[in-house]
Write an enzyme that holds these catalytic residues in place. Structure first.
Site, PDB file in Angstrom:
ATOM      1  N   CYS A 121      60.181  16.913  25.494  1.00 34.05           N
ATOM      2  CA  CYS A 121      60.467  15.511  25.181  1.00 34.05           C
ATOM      3  C   CYS A 121      59.400  14.597  25.800  1.00 34.05           C
ATOM      4  O   CYS A 121      58.269  14.603  25.363  1.00 34.05           O
ATOM      5  CB  CYS A 121      61.892  15.151  25.619  1.00 34.05           C
ATOM      6  SG  CYS A 121      62.556  13.659  24.824  1.00 34.05           S
ATOM      7  N   HIS A 157      65.336  19.812  23.467  1.00 32.26           N
ATOM      8  CA  HIS A 157      65.563  20.179  24.868  1.00 32.26           C
ATOM      9  C   HIS A 157      66.129  21.594  25.012  1.00 32.26           C
ATOM     10  O   HIS A 157      67.344  21.782  24.960  1.00 32.26           O
ATOM     11  CB  HIS A 157      66.552  19.201  25.507  1.00 32.26           C
ATOM     12  CG  HIS A 157      66.000  17.839  25.755  1.00 32.26           C
ATOM     13  ND1 HIS A 157      65.468  17.453  26.975  1.00 32.26           N
ATOM     14  CD2 HIS A 157      65.900  16.761  24.945  1.00 32.26           C
ATOM     15  CE1 HIS A 157      65.071  16.190  26.906  1.00 32.26           C
ATOM     16  NE2 HIS A 157      65.320  15.748  25.679  1.00 32.26           N
ATOM     17  N   GLU A 211      66.323  23.246  27.737  1.00 33.19           N
ATOM     18  CA  GLU A 211      67.055  23.321  29.012  1.00 33.19           C
ATOM     19  C   GLU A 211      68.487  22.828  28.882  1.00 33.19           C
ATOM     20  O   GLU A 211      69.325  23.071  29.765  1.00 33.19           O
ATOM     21  CB  GLU A 211      66.309  22.535  30.100  1.00 33.19           C
ATOM     22  CG  GLU A 211      66.535  21.033  30.134  1.00 33.19           C
ATOM     23  CD  GLU A 211      65.784  20.256  29.061  1.00 33.19           C
ATOM     24  OE1 GLU A 211      65.768  19.020  29.143  1.00 33.19           O
ATOM     25  OE2 GLU A 211      65.207  20.887  28.144  1.00 33.19           O
TER      26      GLU A 211
END
Length: 227
Positions: free
Chosen positions: A86, A195, A197
């Site tokens: 990002c 994302h 994660e």
């Protein structure tokens, strides 16, 4: 394998990245303040999402001049794995470690959703545990994720297999050719807007991000014969 997560003023996904490394790989990871100039002790660097420097001027434009980015560039040249997520992707673009630029979403809205992606290149250090053409799901959360590059650069990215992820179905930001993530020519630097994660447990809505981090570890183990 040791990971560093540089933290810029305004980063807000730094702890998420560190937790993802610990929970998926059980490897050491440090949060490193942006004034740090030496990342020699680390094998991989993850530039996190957020709003570095409040996204003033352009996203990533100020973070690109933070002292830590000199060491990030040096690590990239040495073949270490660099992952920008990002805002981290935006910083890599501003730093010239990846081609292209980021624009405001074409609908002028901040978009937050779980997004379907297609794996375009499964032979990179970050994608070796995925299948070619596989559809996966990562969350997105951005207002400036509209990736742009000129036609000549787009042709190079296509021909060299450097488009790593594309949006599947809806293009949530107007990104050229539906691009969600690109790599450098050597394949050791990856930037993506979604994302991974935030996709490491089923309760998050998807656990598809686990294989990205495990791909990085498997690549490193293959390079250094480490367990």
């Amino acid at each position: 394998m040791r990971f560093a997560v540089p933290v810029f003023p305004g980063s807000n996904c730094d702890v998420d990245c560190a937790k993802a490394v610990r929970e998926t790989l059980d490897r050491p990871v440090d949060l490193v303040w942006h004034t740090e100039r030496n990342l020699e002790a680390y094998d991989a660097i993850i530039l996190p999402g957020g709003f570095s420097y409040g996204d003033y001027l352009r996203t990533g434009a100020l973070a690109r001049f933070s002292p830590v980015m000199e060491s990030v560039a040096e690590a990239a040249e040495k073949g270490k794995l660099i992952l920008g997520i990002c805002n981290g992707f935006q910083v890599l673009l501003e730093a010239g470690l990846l081609p292209g630029a980021m624009r405001v979403n074409d609908h002028l809205q901040f978009r937050c959703a779980i997004q379907s992606l297609r794996v375009e290149n499964h032979q990179l250090p970050f994608t070796r545990l995925y299948e070619a053409g596989e559809e996966i799901r990562f969350p997105i959360a951005h207002g400036e994720g509209n990736y742009y590059c000129d036609p000549e650069t787009l042709k190079e990215l296509e021909e060299q297999g450097r488009i790593v992820f594309r949006y599947s179905g809806e293009n949530p930001n107007g990104s050229v050719a539906g691009i969600a993530g690109v790599a450098n020519p050597q394949g050791n630097v990856l930037g993506l807007m979604p994302h991974p994660e935030r996709a490491i447990h089923d309760w998050m809505g998807s656990a598809d991000g686990v294989r990205l981090f495990r791909s990085m570890l498997q690549t490193w183990e293959g390079m250094y014969g480490a367990a």
